[in-house]
Write a protein that holds these residues in place. Structure first.
Motif, PDB file in Angstrom:
ATOM      1  N   ALA A 118      -1.855  40.032 -65.168  1.00  0.00           N
ATOM      2  CA  ALA A 118      -1.069  41.181 -65.626  1.00  0.00           C
ATOM      3  C   ALA A 118      -1.112  41.330 -67.146  1.00  0.00           C
ATOM      4  O   ALA A 118      -0.941  42.424 -67.669  1.00  0.00           O
ATOM      5  N   ASN A 119      -1.351  40.225 -67.843  1.00  0.00           N
ATOM      6  CA  ASN A 119      -1.335  40.270 -69.305  1.00  0.00           C
ATOM      7  C   ASN A 119      -2.593  39.751 -69.983  1.00  0.00           C
ATOM      8  O   ASN A 119      -2.628  39.648 -71.201  1.00  0.00           O
ATOM      9  N   LEU A 120      -3.607  39.386 -69.196  1.00  0.00           N
ATOM     10  CA  LEU A 120      -4.804  38.798 -69.791  1.00  0.00           C
ATOM     11  C   LEU A 120      -6.060  39.251 -69.052  1.00  0.00           C
ATOM     12  O   LEU A 120      -6.130  39.145 -67.822  1.00  0.00           O
ATOM     13  N   PRO A 121      -7.059  39.774 -69.774  1.00  0.00           N
ATOM     14  CA  PRO A 121      -8.312  40.186 -69.139  1.00  0.00           C
ATOM     15  C   PRO A 121      -9.136  38.992 -68.679  1.00  0.00           C
ATOM     16  O   PRO A 121      -8.840  37.840 -69.018  1.00  0.00           O
ATOM     17  N   ALA A 122     -10.175  39.300 -67.938  1.00  0.00           N
ATOM     18  CA  ALA A 122     -11.196  38.320 -67.563  1.00  0.00           C
ATOM     19  C   ALA A 122     -12.540  38.938 -67.904  1.00  0.00           C
ATOM     20  O   ALA A 122     -12.727  40.149 -67.773  1.00  0.00           O
ATOM     21  N   ALA A 123     -13.472  38.110 -68.345  1.00  0.00           N
ATOM     22  CA  ALA A 123     -14.788  38.611 -68.741  1.00  0.00           C
ATOM     23  C   ALA A 123     -15.873  37.697 -68.190  1.00  0.00           C
ATOM     24  O   ALA A 123     -15.631  36.548 -67.832  1.00  0.00           O
ATOM     25  N   THR A 124     -17.062  38.220 -68.153  1.00  0.00           N
ATOM     26  CA  THR A 124     -18.240  37.464 -67.762  1.00  0.00           C
ATOM     27  C   THR A 124     -18.615  36.539 -68.915  1.00  0.00           C
ATOM     28  O   THR A 124     -18.480  36.895 -70.081  1.00  0.00           O
ATOM     29  N   CYS A 125     -19.088  35.359 -68.577  1.00  0.00           N
ATOM     30  CA  CYS A 125     -19.580  34.419 -69.584  1.00  0.00           C
ATOM     31  C   CYS A 125     -21.089  34.290 -69.414  1.00  0.00           C
ATOM     32  O   CYS A 125     -21.581  33.942 -68.340  1.00  0.00           O
ATOM     33  N   TRP A 126     -21.815  34.594 -70.460  1.00  0.00           N
ATOM     34  CA  TRP A 126     -23.266  34.490 -70.455  1.00  0.00           C
ATOM     35  C   TRP A 126     -23.695  33.810 -71.748  1.00  0.00           C
ATOM     36  O   TRP A 126     -23.300  34.224 -72.833  1.00  0.00           O
ATOM     37  N   ALA A 127     -24.471  32.761 -71.633  1.00  0.00           N
ATOM     38  CA  ALA A 127     -24.978  32.023 -72.793  1.00  0.00           C
ATOM     39  C   ALA A 127     -23.840  31.591 -73.720  1.00  0.00           C
ATOM     40  O   ALA A 127     -23.953  31.663 -74.941  1.00  0.00           O
ATOM     41  N   GLU A 150     -19.613  51.679 -82.306  1.00  0.00           N
ATOM     42  CA  GLU A 150     -20.537  50.920 -81.450  1.00  0.00           C
ATOM     43  C   GLU A 150     -19.967  49.579 -81.003  1.00  0.00           C
ATOM     44  O   GLU A 150     -20.514  48.941 -80.121  1.00  0.00           O
ATOM     45  N   ARG A 151     -18.902  49.144 -81.599  1.00  0.00           N
ATOM     46  CA  ARG A 151     -18.376  47.806 -81.372  1.00  0.00           C
ATOM     47  C   ARG A 151     -17.907  47.581 -79.941  1.00  0.00           C
ATOM     48  O   ARG A 151     -18.010  46.475 -79.424  1.00  0.00           O
ATOM     49  N   GLY A 152     -17.374  48.551 -79.284  1.00  0.00           N
ATOM     50  CA  GLY A 152     -16.905  48.367 -77.924  1.00  0.00           C
ATOM     51  C   GLY A 152     -15.685  47.476 -77.860  1.00  0.00           C
ATOM     52  O   GLY A 152     -14.871  47.430 -78.781  1.00  0.00           O
ATOM     53  N   ALA A 153     -15.545  46.750 -76.774  1.00  0.00           N
ATOM     54  CA  ALA A 153     -14.371  45.902 -76.550  1.00  0.00           C
ATOM     55  C   ALA A 153     -14.668  44.427 -76.775  1.00  0.00           C
ATOM     56  O   ALA A 153     -13.853  43.578 -76.421  1.00  0.00           O
ATOM     57  N   SER A 154     -15.816  44.123 -77.376  1.00  0.00           N
ATOM     58  CA  SER A 154     -16.177  42.713 -77.553  1.00  0.00           C
ATOM     59  C   SER A 154     -15.128  41.947 -78.352  1.00  0.00           C
ATOM     60  O   SER A 154     -14.840  40.791 -78.056  1.00  0.00           O
ATOM     61  N   PHE A 155     -14.523  42.579 -79.342  1.00  0.00           N
ATOM     62  CA  PHE A 155     -13.518  41.886 -80.144  1.00  0.00           C
ATOM     63  C   PHE A 155     -12.282  41.536 -79.307  1.00  0.00           C
ATOM     64  O   PHE A 155     -11.555  40.604 -79.641  1.00  0.00           O
ATOM     65  N   LEU A 156     -12.065  42.245 -78.211  1.00  0.00           N
ATOM     66  CA  LEU A 156     -10.926  41.951 -77.343  1.00  0.00           C
ATOM     67  C   LEU A 156     -11.189  40.763 -76.424  1.00  0.00           C
ATOM     68  O   LEU A 156     -10.277  40.021 -76.088  1.00  0.00           O
ATOM     69  N   ILE A 157     -12.428  40.599 -76.011  1.00  0.00           N
ATOM     70  CA  ILE A 157     -12.725  39.522 -75.059  1.00  0.00           C
ATOM     71  C   ILE A 157     -13.248  38.249 -75.722  1.00  0.00           C
ATOM     72  O   ILE A 157     -13.254  37.197 -75.114  1.00  0.00           O
ATOM     73  N   ASN A 158     -13.647  38.346 -76.986  1.00  0.00           N
ATOM     74  CA  ASN A 158     -14.192  37.168 -77.683  1.00  0.00           C
ATOM     75  C   ASN A 158     -13.191  36.042 -77.833  1.00  0.00           C
ATOM     76  O   ASN A 158     -13.581  34.879 -77.953  1.00  0.00           O
ATOM     77  N   GLU A 159     -11.918  36.356 -77.848  1.00  0.00           N
ATOM     78  CA  GLU A 159     -10.887  35.341 -78.063  1.00  0.00           C
ATOM     79  C   GLU A 159     -10.209  34.894 -76.769  1.00  0.00           C
ATOM     80  O   GLU A 159      -9.202  34.189 -76.817  1.00  0.00           O
ATOM     81  N   LEU A 160     -10.742  35.279 -75.631  1.00  0.00           N
ATOM     82  CA  LEU A 160     -10.122  34.893 -74.367  1.00  0.00           C
ATOM     83  C   LEU A 160     -10.215  33.385 -74.145  1.00  0.00           C
ATOM     84  O   LEU A 160     -11.204  32.759 -74.526  1.00  0.00           O
ATOM     85  N   PRO A 161      -9.204  32.814 -73.497  1.00  0.00           N
ATOM     86  CA  PRO A 161      -9.297  31.387 -73.142  1.00  0.00           C
ATOM     87  C   PRO A 161     -10.468  31.157 -72.191  1.00  0.00           C
ATOM     88  O   PRO A 161     -10.840  32.047 -71.417  1.00  0.00           O
ATOM     89  N   LYS A 162     -11.032  29.990 -72.243  1.00  0.00           N
ATOM     90  CA  LYS A 162     -12.219  29.669 -71.431  1.00  0.00           C
ATOM     91  C   LYS A 162     -11.991  29.887 -69.941  1.00  0.00           C
ATOM     92  O   LYS A 162     -12.919  30.253 -69.220  1.00  0.00           O
ATOM     93  N   ASP A 163     -10.758  29.687 -69.454  1.00  0.00           N
ATOM     94  CA  ASP A 163     -10.511  29.865 -68.022  1.00  0.00           C
ATOM     95  C   ASP A 163     -10.501  31.334 -67.605  1.00  0.00           C
ATOM     96  O   ASP A 163     -10.447  31.644 -66.424  1.00  0.00           O
ATOM     97  N   GLN A 164     -10.591  32.249 -68.575  1.00  0.00           N
ATOM     98  CA  GLN A 164     -10.682  33.682 -68.271  1.00  0.00           C
ATOM     99  C   GLN A 164     -12.129  34.178 -68.345  1.00  0.00           C
ATOM    100  O   GLN A 164     -12.392  35.362 -68.211  1.00  0.00           O
ATOM    101  N   LEU A 165     -13.060  33.267 -68.562  1.00  0.00           N
ATOM    102  CA  LEU A 165     -14.480  33.608 -68.637  1.00  0.00           C
ATOM    103  C   LEU A 165     -15.182  33.080 -67.391  1.00  0.00           C
ATOM    104  O   LEU A 165     -15.160  31.889 -67.111  1.00  0.00           O
ATOM    105  N   LEU A 166     -15.802  33.988 -66.651  1.00  0.00           N
ATOM    106  CA  LEU A 166     -16.466  33.621 -65.404  1.00  0.00           C
ATOM    107  C   LEU A 166     -17.971  33.620 -65.599  1.00  0.00           C
ATOM    108  O   LEU A 166     -18.569  34.659 -65.894  1.00  0.00           O
TER     109      LEU A 166
END
Length: 188
Positions: A118-127, A150-166
């Protein structure tokens, strides 16, 4: 819970050459239709940001089309448009995918939806880094709406905790940017 899916299909395909890469044939059909079909299978509402009518015409039935008609609109501007529409639709989550990534599985997309809280995104982890596809909860829609350029949402997902990266495997993470990318991964 309502999950909106946002297909980013408004790139300029500069590295691909004269042709629109999203319309290039991949495994017997237009490249963009692979990602569009998978997104449609796992979300309740489907949105697509497109730059051309030709791309919109090949998308599966039911997509709500958002036209990126400003030549200067970048990836971030287009994410903002999609997030604003998802917010207007009162979606609980927004799953963002790319039209030039034909092999991301429905399973991976469903896992992203489940992992986004509800309060935290999840993102794909590649390399070792956070990348799209990514799923954002409604609590983050205003942050997405603030994206530009051109930046997109990368700045939002770059700081996610490792358990939110799949993590995603090499067979799924195919990003078609050049004709060689298409030929190297096209089995037909």
């Amino acid at each position: 819970m309502t999950v909106a899916g946002l297909l980013m299909a408004a790139g300029r395909s500069r590295r691909f050459g004269e042709a629109n890469k999203l319309l290039a044939i991949f495994e017997g059909r237009p490249l963009v239709t692979h990602a569009a079909s998978r997104l449609r299978a796992v979300t309740d509402n489907q949105l697509a940001v497109v730059r051309s009518r030709e791309v919109a015409a090949v998308l599966p039935f039911g997509y709500e089309i958002i036209v990126s008609d400003k030549p200067s609109a970048g990836f971030g501007d287009n994410i903002a448009k999609g997030a604003a529409l998802a917010k207007h639709q009162q979606a609980n989550k927004l799953l963002i995918t790319l039209g030039d990534m034909p092999k991301i599985s429905g399973l991976h997309l469903r896992q992203l939806i489940s992992a986004a809280g509800a309060n935290l995104p999840a993102a794909t982890c590649w390399a070792g880094r956070a990348v799209v596809p990514a799923c954002f909860p409604a609590a983050w829609f205003d942050r997405l709406i603030a994206c530009h350029g051109e930046r997109g949402a990368s700045f939002l997902i770059n700081e996610l905790p490792k358990d939110q990266l799949l993590p995603v495997n090499t067979l799924q993470y195919i990003d078609v940017d050049t004709p060689e990318d298409l030929l190297g991964n096209n089995s037909q």
